[in-house]
Scaffold this active site. Structure first.
Site, mmCIF file in Angstrom:
data_model
loop_
_atom_site.group_PDB
_atom_site.id
_atom_site.type_symbol
_atom_site.label_atom_id
_atom_site.label_comp_id
_atom_site.label_asym_id
_atom_site.label_seq_id
_atom_site.Cartn_x
_atom_site.Cartn_y
_atom_site.Cartn_z
ATOM 1 N N ASP A 31 0.882 -1.167 0.000
ATOM 2 C CA ASP A 31 0.000 0.000 0.000
ATOM 3 C C ASP A 31 0.919 1.216 0.000
ATOM 4 O O ASP A 31 1.623 1.466 0.989
ATOM 5 C CB ASP A 31 -0.893 -0.021 1.251
ATOM 6 C CG ASP A 31 -1.794 1.202 1.336
ATOM 7 O OD1 ASP A 31 -1.568 2.181 0.605
ATOM 8 O OD2 ASP A 31 -2.725 1.180 2.157
ATOM 9 N N VAL A 32 0.915 1.961 -1.089
ATOM 10 C CA VAL A 32 1.900 3.042 -1.249
ATOM 11 C C VAL A 32 1.681 4.211 -0.294
ATOM 12 O O VAL A 32 2.522 5.096 -0.204
ATOM 13 C CB VAL A 32 1.940 3.573 -2.705
ATOM 14 C CG1 VAL A 32 2.496 2.529 -3.650
ATOM 15 C CG2 VAL A 32 0.563 4.056 -3.145
ATOM 16 N N ASN B 42 2.902 5.511 -9.849
ATOM 17 C CA ASN B 42 1.726 5.562 -10.701
ATOM 18 C C ASN B 42 0.430 5.193 -9.985
ATOM 19 O O ASN B 42 -0.651 5.549 -10.443
ATOM 20 C CB ASN B 42 1.972 4.620 -11.894
ATOM 21 C CG ASN B 42 0.730 4.312 -12.648
ATOM 22 O OD1 ASN B 42 0.258 5.137 -13.434
ATOM 23 N ND2 ASN B 42 0.151 3.143 -12.399
ATOM 24 N N THR C 227 -9.124 2.912 -18.877
ATOM 25 C CA THR C 227 -8.602 1.946 -17.895
ATOM 26 C C THR C 227 -9.718 1.599 -16.901
ATOM 27 O O THR C 227 -10.749 2.291 -16.847
ATOM 28 C CB THR C 227 -7.423 2.528 -17.086
ATOM 29 O OG1 THR C 227 -7.944 3.506 -16.178
ATOM 30 C CG2 THR C 227 -6.348 3.138 -17.961
ATOM 31 N N TYR D 139 -8.735 15.097 -5.477
ATOM 32 C CA TYR D 139 -7.937 14.533 -6.568
ATOM 33 C C TYR D 139 -7.180 15.637 -7.320
ATOM 34 O O TYR D 139 -5.977 15.497 -7.600
ATOM 35 C CB TYR D 139 -8.866 13.777 -7.523
ATOM 36 C CG TYR D 139 -8.189 13.074 -8.665
ATOM 37 C CD1 TYR D 139 -7.497 11.883 -8.468
ATOM 38 C CD2 TYR D 139 -8.249 13.590 -9.963
ATOM 39 C CE1 TYR D 139 -6.879 11.228 -9.531
ATOM 40 C CE2 TYR D 139 -7.642 12.942 -11.026
ATOM 41 C CZ TYR D 139 -6.963 11.755 -10.808
ATOM 42 O OH TYR D 139 -6.354 11.111 -11.855
HETATM 43 N N1 LIG Z 1 -7.416 6.624 -16.363
HETATM 44 C C1 LIG Z 1 -7.405 7.939 -16.475
HETATM 45 O O1 LIG Z 1 -8.219 8.539 -17.194
HETATM 46 C C2 LIG Z 1 -6.379 8.743 -15.722
HETATM 47 C C3 LIG Z 1 -6.286 10.107 -16.000
HETATM 48 C C4 LIG Z 1 -5.335 10.874 -15.317
HETATM 49 C C5 LIG Z 1 -4.520 10.285 -14.373
HETATM 50 N N2 LIG Z 1 -4.667 8.947 -14.102
HETATM 51 C C6 LIG Z 1 -3.786 8.386 -13.088
HETATM 52 O O2 LIG Z 1 -3.128 7.267 -13.613
HETATM 53 C C7 LIG Z 1 -2.739 6.410 -12.551
HETATM 54 C C8 LIG Z 1 -3.098 4.994 -12.905
HETATM 55 O O3 LIG Z 1 -4.498 4.925 -13.054
HETATM 56 P P1 LIG Z 1 -5.229 3.891 -14.020
HETATM 57 O O4 LIG Z 1 -6.148 4.673 -14.862
HETATM 58 O O5 LIG Z 1 -4.266 2.978 -14.636
HETATM 59 O O6 LIG Z 1 -6.143 3.162 -12.926
HETATM 60 P P2 LIG Z 1 -6.311 1.649 -12.456
HETATM 61 O O7 LIG Z 1 -7.389 1.697 -11.427
HETATM 62 O O8 LIG Z 1 -6.468 0.756 -13.633
HETATM 63 O O9 LIG Z 1 -4.907 1.327 -11.762
HETATM 64 C C9 LIG Z 1 -4.543 1.880 -10.541
HETATM 65 C C10 LIG Z 1 -3.811 0.807 -9.747
HETATM 66 O O10 LIG Z 1 -3.354 1.392 -8.528
HETATM 67 C C11 LIG Z 1 -3.572 0.461 -7.495
HETATM 68 N N3 LIG Z 1 -3.668 1.146 -6.213
HETATM 69 C C12 LIG Z 1 -4.650 1.978 -5.782
HETATM 70 N N4 LIG Z 1 -4.390 2.396 -4.545
HETATM 71 C C13 LIG Z 1 -3.207 1.814 -4.174
HETATM 72 C C14 LIG Z 1 -2.412 1.861 -3.006
HETATM 73 N N5 LIG Z 1 -2.786 2.560 -1.936
HETATM 74 N N6 LIG Z 1 -1.252 1.162 -2.994
HETATM 75 C C15 LIG Z 1 -0.865 0.427 -4.056
HETATM 76 N N7 LIG Z 1 -1.595 0.331 -5.194
HETATM 77 C C16 LIG Z 1 -2.749 1.028 -5.241
HETATM 78 C C17 LIG Z 1 -4.891 -0.222 -7.860
HETATM 79 O O11 LIG Z 1 -5.025 -1.463 -7.199
HETATM 80 C C18 LIG Z 1 -4.719 -0.370 -9.370
HETATM 81 O O12 LIG Z 1 -4.065 -1.587 -9.678
HETATM 82 C C19 LIG Z 1 -3.426 6.950 -11.292
HETATM 83 O O13 LIG Z 1 -2.496 7.700 -10.545
HETATM 84 C C20 LIG Z 1 -4.496 7.852 -11.854
HETATM 85 O O14 LIG Z 1 -4.863 8.886 -10.983
HETATM 86 C C21 LIG Z 1 -5.561 8.170 -14.761
#
Ligand SMILES: NC(=O)c1ccc[n+]([C@@H]2O[C@H](COP(=O)([O-])OP(=O)(O)OC[C@H]3O[C@@H](n4cnc5c(N)ncnc54)[C@H](O)[C@@H]3O)[C@@H](O)[C@H]2O)c1
Length: 251
Positions: free
Chosen positions: A62-63, A89, A189, A154
């Site tokens: 858990d980060v 990430n 995603t 956020y």
């Molecule tokens: N998808 C989008 O549109 C988008 C847009 C802008 C930014 N982001 C950012 O991209 C990053 C990745 O998101 P994604 O879209 O791939 O989402 P996702 O939900 O597919 O992946 C996120 C991963 O982070 C893990 N996670 C969550 N909380 C955690 C914790 N406390 N410790 C360890 N792991 C944890 C989850 O289990 C998941 O596997 C995030 O930081 C998100 O904010 C996503």
């Protein structure tokens, strides 16, 4: 292979952008530590990399917890070597105005999305300094550049990630460490899984100038470039991948 010999540690590596980046880093020759809060997701990604002939380990972490982060870095160093590429990430994306969310929800978002970058970078930097350099990438988001309605915590967390990326870039440049932030727009995603397709398409038609969905693989390709020697003079920068949303008012 652009990342041969690198040791990449990717948080949130079990899904979406993180998983796509783990696969891309492995394809480019890196050994990969896949860190995720849910271990089974990290294991599935690591297994696929190994099945394809790469080297990967799965780590439960858990980060937002400093003890987990320390263990995550230690295991990576012990089993793959000191991380030379840290991709912060992992993230969550809760909705709500400040009058809608509790103090606990605010803290949870800020801890997972922002404090985690401080915790991981703080642990990895001494190892990178000792090794003579390294690369830190952080997933921020376009909401960190311009806030979005109903996304207060956020938007604040991602704005913090942007300036923390710059701070690291300035403070460790003379240690040959680069730090950059990636700002995705709307990426297809699981994070956006609750968005019904019709509402999503209407939103993108209205706000995203270029037509089409952006995939996690496209973000991963940007991460590969920023991690590689081709970007060796790029640090402290913000890379927007959003189909043109941030270009200006689109009407
Ligand atoms: N998808 C989008 O549109 C988008 C847009 C802008 C930014 N982001 C950012 O991209 C990053 C990745 O998101 P994604 O879209 O791939 O989402 P996702 O939900 O597919 O992946 C996120 C991963 O982070 C893990 N996670 C969550 N909380 C955690 C914790 N406390 N410790 C360890 N792991 C944890 C989850 O289990 C998941 O596997 C995030 O930081 C998100 O904010 C996503």
């Amino acid at each position: 292979m652009k990342l041969r010999g690198q040791v990449a540690l990717v948080t949130g590596g079990g899904s979406g952008i993180g998983a796509a980046s783990c696969f891309a880093f492995a394809r480019e020759g890196a050994r990969v530590a896949v860190a995720n809060r849910t271990l089974s997701k990290a294991e599935a990604v690591a297994r696929r990399i190994e099945a394809d002939g790469g080297r990967a380990i799965a780590i439960q972490a858990d980060v937002a917890q400093s003890a987990d982060v320390a263990r995550m870095i230690e295991r990576t160093a012990a089993e793959l070597g000191a991380p030379s590429l840290l991709f912060n990430n992992a993230g969550v994306s809760p909705a709500g105005r400040i009058t809608d969310i509790s103090e606990a929800e605010w803290d949870r978002c800020l801890n997972i999305d922002l404090k985690s970058v401080f915790l991981s970078a703080r642990c990895a930097l001494p190892l990178m300094i000792e090794a003579g350099g390294g690369v830190i990438l952080n997933t921020a988001g376009t909401f960190g550049l311009r806030a979005a309605s109903n996304k207060a915590a956020y938007s604040v967390a991602k704005a913090g990630v942007i300036n923390l990326s710059r701070s690291i870039a300035l403070d460790y440049a003379r240690d040959n460490i680069r730090s950059n932030a990636i700002c995705p727009g709307y990426i297809d995603t699981p994070l956006n899984g609750s968005f019904p397709p019709a509402a999503r398409d209407a939103f993108l038609y209205q706000h995203q100038p270029l037509r089409g969905l952006i995939s996690a693989d496209e973000v991963a390709e940007l991460a590969v470039y920023l991690a590689s020697d081709a970007a060796k003079m790029i640090t402290g920068q913000i890379f927007v991948l959003d189909g043109g949303q941030q270009a200006g008012l689109f009407a």
